[in-house]
Motif scaffolding. Structure first.
Motif: not given
Length: 408
Positions: A166-172, A175-179, A196-200
């Motif tokens: 989640c980049e630059e939250l709350g600004t114009e 951007q949210v990217t899933v990789v 956010i780091v998920i998995g296992g």
């Protein structure tokens, strides 16, 4: 000293009435460039570009008037409030919070976060933050320049995770990217960002459908006790895996959240699993593929995360990330000395004979470790007849690097 100090959190939404009132009366405003550009900042107020919070706090402490500090998100959650309230500045602050960047990130992802670990990663703490990502299935990482998504992905080599960046939250420019973690280093990411780091391997979460009672991982998740009996691992344990020996090794190493543990010669996976249950990241190593399979099965049974590496020590250790503490369950003095070359804080090993114990002890001493050795004897009794059923004897060796001399 400033007459009044107000810390305002900003998440990109319109300022509250309380925040606008504090700004309207301010004679000094500190914040990042995008904060100081807000139209509510009085034109006549002194402005401080917020770089070092400590330097800004000194300026505020010497200011005659009303000061406002603007920060992103909730400034009391890993934010500027802690520094401003430090005794050396003598500042009493009022806080007008906003939604924290961690809460905003999980909201964008549409995920609950009461079962997440939250860590801060900068250059000094990056390795420990990565270890938390290794050990837990859901982690929010507040990043910093030089300790961002790309660096997290590189250090998680060999461990598959999914990143929600989640980049630059709350600004114009939000951007949210899933990789996947192995692809994170292929991109350039804008600061500030939250990952956010998920998995296992599908281990149990800290909160079920009905909700949990404590944020993060439930410390009562799983059976009580540092060690579990042999039958809990579904196979006979090796001679170096006796319950009391494992308990003593765990006590000497003290693995904790943020640590990376090597378990060399993992056997049934009993020690590796028990170290992971304490919240540490674990890499379990064994030359026997069946031992590796048993260790993976034990991790799944107890719902913990660990990485299993098949290979022969000491050669297989060369490419592993730096450990904090190490258990050497097999390989003898040669493996112990190879481990000592990496200078972890603590090492434990065991020996069946006094001669072997002396060889291991000398190797640790020559590498600068303070060495302890104890002869452990355990006798199991059948309490129905109080007769002896099993006896084990082993030399327990522990090496501790003097404070300040370890590599971490």
């Amino acid at each position: 000293m400033a007459d009044r100090v107000t810390v305002i959190g900003w998440d990109g939404s319109p300022l509250t009435e309380a925040a606008r009132g504090a700004l309207g009366a301010a004679t000094l405003v500190a914040g990042a460039a995008h904060h100081l550009a807000l139209p509510e900042v009085p034109p006549a107020a002194e402005r401080i570009r917020l770089g070092s919070v400590a330097l800004a706090a000194r300026r505020i402490a010497g200011h005659r008037g009303t000061a406002v500090v603007i920060a992103d998100g909730d400034p009391a959650f890993f934010g500027v409030v802690r520094t401003l309230r430090a005794p050396e500045f003598g500042l009493e602050v009022e806080v007008v919070p906003a939604v924290s960047s961690v809460a905003a990130a999980f909201a964008r992802a549409g995920m609950p976060w009461d079962d997440a670990q939250v860590v801060v990663a900068h250059k000094r703490t990056l390795r420990r933050a990565v270890n938390v990502c290794r050990a837990h299935t859901k982690v929010a990482v507040l990043t910093a320049p030089g300790a961002g998504p790309a660096e997290l992905g590189l250090l998680l080599d060999g461990v598959h995770r999914t990143f929600v960046i989640c980049e630059e939250l709350g600004t114009e420019r939000e951007q949210v990217t899933v990789v996947t973690s192995d692809k994170a280093a292929d991109h350039t990411w804008r600061d500030p960002n939250v990952v956010i780091v998920i998995g296992g391997n599908g281990g149990r979460s800290g909160a079920g459908e009905g909700g949990g009672w404590i944020a993060g991982r439930d410390p009562a998740d799983g059976p009580r006790g540092w060690t579990q009996p042999a039958e809990a691992y579904g196979a006979p344990l090796g001679e170096g895996e006796a319950d009391l020996l494992r308990a003593a090794q765990l006590a000497r190493l003290g693995p904790r959240v943020g640590d990376l543990v090597w378990d060399i010669g993992c056997g049934s996976g009993a020690f590796a699993t028990e170290a992971a249950r304490g919240g540490a990241a674990v890499i379990a190593v064994d030359r026997d593929p069946q031992a590796c399979a048993r260790t993976e099965a034990a991790a799944r049974r107890f719902g913990v995360q660990l990485q299993v590496v098949h290979g022969l020590a000491p050669h297989v250790l060369e490419d592993l990330p730096e450990p904090d503490v190490v258990r050497v369950g097999g390989g003898g003095a040669a493996v112990v000395e190879a481990v000592a070359d990496r200078r972890p804080q603590r090492i434990v090993a065991h020996a069946a004979t006094r001669d072997e114990a002396e060889r291991v002890g000398r190797g640790l001493t020559e590498h600068g470790y303070r060495v302890e050795c104890a002869l452990l004897q355990s006798v199991e009794l059948d309490t129905r007849a109080w007769t002896e059923t099993e006896r084990s004897v082993a030399f327990l060796l522990g090496g501790e690097m003097p404070r300040g001399e370890a590599t971490r």
